[in-house]
Write a protein that holds these residues in place. Structure first.
Motif, PDB file in Angstrom:
ATOM      1  N   MET A  92       8.202 116.694  -2.018  1.00 59.54           N
ATOM      2  CA  MET A  92       9.213 116.198  -2.391  1.00 59.54           C
ATOM      3  C   MET A  92       9.971 117.633  -1.926  1.00 59.54           C
ATOM      4  O   MET A  92       9.376 118.730  -1.509  1.00 59.54           O
ATOM      5  N   LYS A  93      11.632 117.491  -2.231  1.00 63.07           N
ATOM      6  CA  LYS A  93      12.363 118.434  -1.246  1.00 63.07           C
ATOM      7  C   LYS A  93      13.002 118.967  -3.154  1.00 63.07           C
ATOM      8  O   LYS A  93      13.474 117.969  -3.810  1.00 63.07           O
ATOM      9  N   ASP A  94      14.150 119.644  -3.202  1.00 61.68           N
ATOM     10  CA  ASP A  94      14.988 119.543  -4.317  1.00 61.68           C
ATOM     11  C   ASP A  94      16.038 119.432  -3.685  1.00 61.68           C
ATOM     12  O   ASP A  94      16.966 119.756  -2.647  1.00 61.68           O
ATOM     13  N   ALA A  95      17.460 118.470  -4.623  1.00 60.50           N
ATOM     14  CA  ALA A  95      18.987 118.578  -4.358  1.00 60.50           C
ATOM     15  C   ALA A  95      19.448 119.684  -5.528  1.00 60.50           C
ATOM     16  O   ALA A  95      18.823 119.390  -6.336  1.00 60.50           O
ATOM     17  N   ILE A  96      20.796 120.343  -5.166  1.00 58.80           N
ATOM     18  CA  ILE A  96      21.397 121.157  -5.779  1.00 58.80           C
ATOM     19  C   ILE A  96      22.579 120.683  -5.753  1.00 58.80           C
ATOM     20  O   ILE A  96      23.410 120.739  -4.786  1.00 58.80           O
ATOM     21  N   TYR A  97      23.179 120.132  -7.076  1.00 55.38           N
ATOM     22  CA  TYR A  97      24.711 119.227  -7.071  1.00 55.38           C
ATOM     23  C   TYR A  97      25.289 120.726  -7.474  1.00 55.38           C
ATOM     24  O   TYR A  97      24.970 121.184  -8.900  1.00 55.38           O
ATOM     25  N   PHE A  98      26.663 121.050  -7.584  1.00 57.19           N
ATOM     26  CA  PHE A  98      26.674 121.921  -7.944  1.00 57.19           C
ATOM     27  C   PHE A  98      29.048 121.712  -8.078  1.00 57.19           C
ATOM     28  O   PHE A  98      28.323 121.098  -7.170  1.00 57.19           O
ATOM     29  N   TYR A  99      29.204 122.726  -8.905  1.00 57.30           N
ATOM     30  CA  TYR A  99      30.887 121.981  -8.385  1.00 57.30           C
ATOM     31  C   TYR A  99      31.683 123.668  -8.518  1.00 57.30           C
ATOM     32  O   TYR A  99      30.764 125.370  -8.726  1.00 57.30           O
ATOM     33  N   LYS A 100      32.723 124.411  -7.828  1.00 58.33           N
ATOM     34  CA  LYS A 100      32.961 125.113  -7.848  1.00 58.33           C
ATOM     35  C   LYS A 100      34.057 125.940  -8.469  1.00 58.33           C
ATOM     36  O   LYS A 100      35.119 124.860  -8.175  1.00 58.33           O
TER      37      LYS A 100
ATOM     38  N   TYR B 121      29.640 119.297  -5.368  1.00 54.20           N
ATOM     39  CA  TYR B 121      29.182 119.153  -3.917  1.00 54.20           C
ATOM     40  C   TYR B 121      27.570 118.776  -4.046  1.00 54.20           C
ATOM     41  O   TYR B 121      27.307 119.520  -5.273  1.00 54.20           O
ATOM     42  N   VAL B 122      26.387 119.220  -2.800  1.00 59.87           N
ATOM     43  CA  VAL B 122      25.053 119.219  -3.105  1.00 59.87           C
ATOM     44  C   VAL B 122      24.526 119.879  -2.129  1.00 59.87           C
ATOM     45  O   VAL B 122      25.362 119.685  -1.114  1.00 59.87           O
ATOM     46  N   LEU B 123      23.510 120.689  -2.368  1.00 55.87           N
ATOM     47  CA  LEU B 123      22.952 121.471  -1.458  1.00 55.87           C
ATOM     48  C   LEU B 123      21.915 120.658  -0.903  1.00 55.87           C
ATOM     49  O   LEU B 123      20.830 120.437  -1.985  1.00 55.87           O
ATOM     50  N   ILE B 124      21.674 120.357   0.239  1.00 58.84           N
ATOM     51  CA  ILE B 124      20.326 119.988   0.811  1.00 58.84           C
ATOM     52  C   ILE B 124      19.654 120.796   2.297  1.00 58.84           C
ATOM     53  O   ILE B 124      20.627 120.428   2.915  1.00 58.84           O
TER      54      ILE B 124
ATOM     55  N   GLY C 213      19.574 123.719   2.759  1.00 55.72           N
ATOM     56  CA  GLY C 213      20.341 124.876   3.012  1.00 55.72           C
ATOM     57  C   GLY C 213      21.733 124.452   3.449  1.00 55.72           C
ATOM     58  O   GLY C 213      22.937 124.976   3.988  1.00 55.72           O
ATOM     59  N   VAL C 214      21.856 123.263   4.016  1.00 56.64           N
ATOM     60  CA  VAL C 214      22.858 122.392   4.138  1.00 56.64           C
ATOM     61  C   VAL C 214      24.336 121.864   3.140  1.00 56.64           C
ATOM     62  O   VAL C 214      24.294 121.008   2.172  1.00 56.64           O
ATOM     63  N   VAL C 215      25.277 122.115   2.880  1.00 56.53           N
ATOM     64  CA  VAL C 215      26.106 121.935   1.941  1.00 56.53           C
ATOM     65  C   VAL C 215      27.376 120.540   2.497  1.00 56.53           C
ATOM     66  O   VAL C 215      27.870 120.492   3.426  1.00 56.53           O
ATOM     67  N   PHE C 216      26.859 119.529   1.610  1.00 54.34           N
ATOM     68  CA  PHE C 216      27.545 118.927   1.276  1.00 54.34           C
ATOM     69  C   PHE C 216      29.013 118.121   0.810  1.00 54.34           C
ATOM     70  O   PHE C 216      28.466 118.574  -0.909  1.00 54.34           O
ATOM     71  N   LYS C 217      29.681 117.772   0.957  1.00 52.33           N
ATOM     72  CA  LYS C 217      31.113 118.059  -0.384  1.00 52.33           C
ATOM     73  C   LYS C 217      30.891 116.286  -1.063  1.00 52.33           C
ATOM     74  O   LYS C 217      31.130 115.549   0.115  1.00 52.33           O
ATOM     75  N   LEU C 218      30.605 115.901  -2.169  1.00 49.50           N
ATOM     76  CA  LEU C 218      30.599 114.514  -2.297  1.00 49.50           C
ATOM     77  C   LEU C 218      32.383 113.722  -2.879  1.00 49.50           C
ATOM     78  O   LEU C 218      32.622 114.672  -3.696  1.00 49.50           O
ATOM     79  N   LYS C 219      32.106 112.722  -2.493  1.00 52.10           N
ATOM     80  CA  LYS C 219      33.241 112.266  -2.990  1.00 52.10           C
ATOM     81  C   LYS C 219      32.956 110.993  -4.510  1.00 52.10           C
ATOM     82  O   LYS C 219      32.540 110.829  -4.681  1.00 52.10           O
ATOM     83  N   THR C 220      33.987 111.672  -4.946  1.00 59.33           N
ATOM     84  CA  THR C 220      33.883 111.715  -6.609  1.00 59.33           C
ATOM     85  C   THR C 220      35.383 110.772  -7.164  1.00 59.33           C
ATOM     86  O   THR C 220      36.391 111.244  -7.445  1.00 59.33           O
TER      87      THR C 220
END
Length: 65
Positions: free
Chosen positions: A1-9, A53-56, A58-65
């Protein structure tokens, strides 16, 4: 299992809104969250609208909201 971290700037800071675990082969489920989950995040954290955004691995992806 790995973690995904969702965040905003905001003001140069990353503000965490959700941490979820996923199986290594299920990255698509992390990036393409169901719309109801994204709506809930935006309702709880309005500043995340068009700024989520989500960090997976070590890579950050911007999510379409």
């Amino acid at each position: 299992m790995k973690d995904a971290i969702y965040f905003y700037k905001e003001d140069g800071e990353n503000n965490i809104v959700l941490v979820s675990s996923y199986n290594e082969g299920d990255v698509r489920g992390v990036i393409f969250k169901p719309p109801v989950i994204l709506e809930r995040i935006i309702n709880d954290f309005p500043k995340a609208k068009d700024n989520l955004y989500v960090l997976i691995d070590g890579v950050v992806f911007k999510l379409k909201t």
